[in-house]
Design a protein around this motif. Structure first.
Motif, PDB file in Angstrom:
ATOM      1  N   PRO A   1      62.854  44.967  16.079  1.00 10.68           N
ATOM      2  CA  PRO A   1      63.839  44.333  16.968  1.00 10.68           C
ATOM      3  C   PRO A   1      63.390  44.399  18.419  1.00 10.68           C
ATOM      4  N   ALA A   2      64.084  43.661  19.268  1.00  8.19           N
ATOM      5  CA  ALA A   2      63.722  43.585  20.688  1.00  8.19           C
ATOM      6  C   ALA A   2      63.769  44.939  21.377  1.00  8.19           C
ATOM      7  N   SER A   3      64.710  45.790  20.987  1.00  4.39           N
ATOM      8  CA  SER A   3      64.815  47.088  21.639  1.00  4.39           C
ATOM      9  C   SER A   3      63.549  47.916  21.451  1.00  4.39           C
ATOM     10  N   MET A   4      62.828  47.688  20.366  1.00  8.47           N
ATOM     11  CA  MET A   4      61.564  48.396  20.158  1.00  8.47           C
ATOM     12  C   MET A   4      60.499  47.931  21.146  1.00  8.47           C
ATOM     13  N   PHE A   5      60.572  46.667  21.584  1.00  8.87           N
ATOM     14  CA  PHE A   5      59.650  46.184  22.608  1.00  8.87           C
ATOM     15  C   PHE A   5      59.845  47.010  23.885  1.00  8.87           C
ATOM     16  N   SER A   6      61.099  47.267  24.217  1.00  8.05           N
ATOM     17  CA  SER A   6      61.394  48.040  25.419  1.00  8.05           C
ATOM     18  C   SER A   6      60.925  49.481  25.288  1.00  8.05           C
ATOM     19  N   VAL A   7      61.063  50.047  24.109  1.00  9.22           N
ATOM     20  CA  VAL A   7      60.568  51.405  23.870  1.00  9.22           C
ATOM     21  C   VAL A   7      59.071  51.475  24.144  1.00  9.22           C
ATOM     22  N   VAL A   8      58.337  50.461  23.666  1.00 10.64           N
ATOM     23  CA  VAL A   8      56.883  50.435  23.874  1.00 10.64           C
ATOM     24  C   VAL A   8      56.556  50.230  25.352  1.00 10.64           C
ATOM     25  N   HIS A   9      57.301  49.373  26.033  1.00 11.44           N
ATOM     26  CA  HIS A   9      57.109  49.208  27.476  1.00 11.44           C
ATOM     27  C   HIS A   9      57.164  50.559  28.201  1.00 11.44           C
ATOM     28  N   ILE A  10      58.236  51.287  27.959  1.00 10.12           N
ATOM     29  CA  ILE A  10      58.457  52.532  28.694  1.00 10.12           C
ATOM     30  C   ILE A  10      57.474  53.616  28.243  1.00 10.12           C
ATOM     31  N   ASN A  11      57.195  53.692  26.953  1.00  6.32           N
ATOM     32  CA  ASN A  11      56.207  54.665  26.477  1.00  6.32           C
ATOM     33  C   ASN A  11      54.833  54.411  27.097  1.00  6.32           C
ATOM     34  N   PHE A  12      54.474  53.140  27.240  1.00  3.64           N
ATOM     35  CA  PHE A  12      53.183  52.786  27.829  1.00  3.64           C
ATOM     36  C   PHE A  12      53.131  53.206  29.298  1.00  3.64           C
ATOM     37  N   ILE A  13      54.223  52.989  30.012  1.00  6.22           N
ATOM     38  CA  ILE A  13      54.279  53.423  31.414  1.00  6.22           C
ATOM     39  C   ILE A  13      54.132  54.938  31.501  1.00  6.22           C
ATOM     40  N   LYS A  14      54.813  55.662  30.606  1.00  5.05           N
ATOM     41  CA  LYS A  14      54.733  57.133  30.593  1.00  5.05           C
ATOM     42  C   LYS A  14      53.345  57.623  30.189  1.00  5.05           C
ATOM     43  N   ASP A  15      52.805  57.046  29.099  1.00  2.00           N
ATOM     44  CA  ASP A  15      51.576  57.565  28.504  1.00  2.00           C
ATOM     45  C   ASP A  15      50.313  57.129  29.228  1.00  2.00           C
TER      46      ASP A  15
ATOM     47  N   LYS B   1      67.695  50.566  30.707  1.00  2.00           N
ATOM     48  CA  LYS B   1      68.356  51.784  30.251  1.00  2.00           C
ATOM     49  C   LYS B   1      67.348  52.903  29.972  1.00  2.00           C
ATOM     50  N   LEU B   2      66.252  52.547  29.280  1.00  2.00           N
ATOM     51  CA  LEU B   2      65.235  53.548  28.950  1.00  2.00           C
ATOM     52  C   LEU B   2      64.510  54.038  30.201  1.00  2.00           C
ATOM     53  N   ALA B   3      64.249  53.129  31.136  1.00  2.00           N
ATOM     54  CA  ALA B   3      63.592  53.514  32.388  1.00  2.00           C
ATOM     55  C   ALA B   3      64.466  54.498  33.164  1.00  2.00           C
ATOM     56  N   GLU B   4      65.750  54.218  33.237  1.00  2.00           N
ATOM     57  CA  GLU B   4      66.673  55.103  33.951  1.00  2.00           C
ATOM     58  C   GLU B   4      66.679  56.498  33.319  1.00  2.00           C
ATOM     59  N   ALA B   5      66.649  56.548  31.979  1.00  2.00           N
ATOM     60  CA  ALA B   5      66.649  57.837  31.281  1.00  2.00           C
ATOM     61  C   ALA B   5      65.388  58.646  31.585  1.00  2.00           C
ATOM     62  N   GLU B   6      64.282  57.942  31.888  1.00  2.00           N
ATOM     63  CA  GLU B   6      63.015  58.620  32.186  1.00  2.00           C
ATOM     64  C   GLU B   6      62.819  58.867  33.678  1.00  2.00           C
ATOM     65  N   GLY B   7      63.774  58.442  34.481  1.00  2.00           N
ATOM     66  CA  GLY B   7      63.660  58.622  35.921  1.00  2.00           C
ATOM     67  C   GLY B   7      62.761  57.600  36.587  1.00  2.00           C
ATOM     68  N   ILE B   8      62.512  56.483  35.921  1.00  2.00           N
ATOM     69  CA  ILE B   8      61.692  55.401  36.482  1.00  2.00           C
ATOM     70  C   ILE B   8      62.599  54.469  37.267  1.00  2.00           C
TER      71      ILE B   8
END
Length: 410
Positions: free
Chosen positions: A151-165, A199-206
């Protein structure tokens, strides 16, 4: 009078028998083809990737038929051209109530999937989604829908994980110092990815410094580009179809807007048409999407065979990863039908699907398969990150499917 009544009764019985026989044959008798509906946008604005998606499903069907079909019966796809949600509803109704089809596969477009699956739910049919990504397709928790792709929400998970990793270290910044802008087309596809990424970025402090929604049919996105320039982000996440992806790239060049890390989100940025249209401007653009073809083949067994079959049938390489995702998804559908001994009863197939398990890195996409009992969503599918490098779309993340490291320029 009794004689006439008896004759009329015989005629009615013969008519009902004929109708019943036709229905049984089209939906799953043991002596005719196994018919499945195939609902895709084959004409109109969405036809490019709609047709590409259908090609993948078609190749999976041809493959199983070449190997004897299912219990000796051929599988037949009955097409429906769903140019928009209204057409999707009409075509789904036709396939179910006139063609007597109990299972429909589709559809590439989230709007089409949402509308058509509503019809399947009302009519007790089963809808298999192989390519549309909006979360609301499965969030309704219908028992009539199963989705093989992420689903689309998984695209966002990968976006944020890539920024973190990756991105933070490459830019030499703490996560809290990274500025992210998001530009997205305003349908459920773009809005879902944008909202989840925020939402995910905010949770990570981005820090998300700008969110720019727009219509994918717009022919001028100057205001969007200038707002991005003003925000001066380190990372730009863009959610586009093909035409707006090309327009954004061209207008960023015209307005001299550069961002260190540009990450697309499916849609237009992985298509060869995009790279052809914008030329060198595509260089180093990243994209979160379905698996593409420059990838670790050890983690995607069966991909080489798919590529060979595609080129033999269509005379060219695939135009995007949508055909591959639909090929893999269609193979899942066919294997579940095979495990059900060719039965097409929706409740029976869903029951079989819930017990159907495939490990990751054992399919042509690298995805595994395990359907969530409540939503019908495959929990083991995920998007990967690719990057345009020297005119080729190379898989760069995550590590198990990557063949090169991503190139990040400060």
């Amino acid at each position: 009078m009794k004689k006439i009544s008896s004759m009329l009764l015989i005629v009615v019985m013969l008519f009902l028998t004929a109708c019943g026989g036709g229905s049984k044959g089209s939906s799953g008798s043991d002596d005719g083809p196994i018919k499945l509906g195939a609902l895709f946008p084959l004409t109109g604005d969405l036809a490019l990737l709609g047709e590409e998606s259908y090609r993948g499903a078609e190749l999976a069907v041809e493959e199983i038929n070449a190997n004897g079909g299912i219990n000796g019966r051929e599988v037949e796809l009955v097409k429906g051209d769903a140019v928009d949600p209204d057409a999707a509803q009409a075509e789904a109704n036709r396939l179910i109530n006139q063609e007597n089809i109990q299972s429909i596969v589709g559809s590439y477009s989230s709007g089409i999937a949402f509308a058509a699956s509503e019809v399947a739910e009302r009519n007790g049919a089963l809808y298999w989604e192989l390519g549309a990504v909006a979360d609301n397709v499965t969030d309704r928790e219908y028992q009539s829908i199963l989705r093989t792709n992420p689903p689309a929400s998984m695209f966002s998970v990968v976006h944020i994980n890539f920024i973190k990793d990756v991105v933070a270290a490459e830019l030499g910044k703490d996560l809290s110092d990274i500025k992210v802008a998001i530009a997205h087309e305003d349908s459920s596809y773009g809005t879902t990815i944008a909202d989840e990424a925020e939402k995910l970025a905010e949770a990570e402090g981005i820090n998300v410094v700008s969110i720019q929604p727009y219509s994918s049919t717009s022919n001028d996105l100057t205001s969007v580009i200038l707002n991005i320039k003003k925000a001066d982000p380190d990372v730009l996440i863009v959610v586009s179809y093909i035409n707006d992806a090309i327009l954004i790239s061209r207008q960023m060049k015209e307005l001299n807007v550069e961002v260190p890390v540009f990450i697309g989100s499916g849609g237009g940025h992985t298509m060869t048409d995009f790279a052809d249209a914008v030329g060198e401007n595509s260089e180093h653009i990243l994209n979160v999407d379905f698996p593409q073809y420059e990838i670790n083949k050890d983690a995607t067994p069966g991909m080489e065979e798919f590529l060979a079959a595609y080129e033999e049938k269509f005379g060219s390489e695939p135009r995007s990863g949508h055909s591959l995702a639909n090929y893999m998804g269609m193979k899942v559908v066919l294997e579940i039908i095979e495990e059900a001994d060719g039965e097409l009863d929706p409740e029976k197939l869903r029951e079989v699907a819930m017990n159907y398990k495939v490990e990751k890195n054992t399919t042509a996409t690298g995805w595994g398969v395990e359907f969530d009992e409540v939503s019908g969503q495959n929990k083991l599918s995920e998007p990967y990150i690719t990057q345009w490098i020297d005119g080729e779309l190379i898989t760069v993340y995550p590590e198990e499917v990557a063949i090169e490291k991503p190139k990040i320029t400060k």
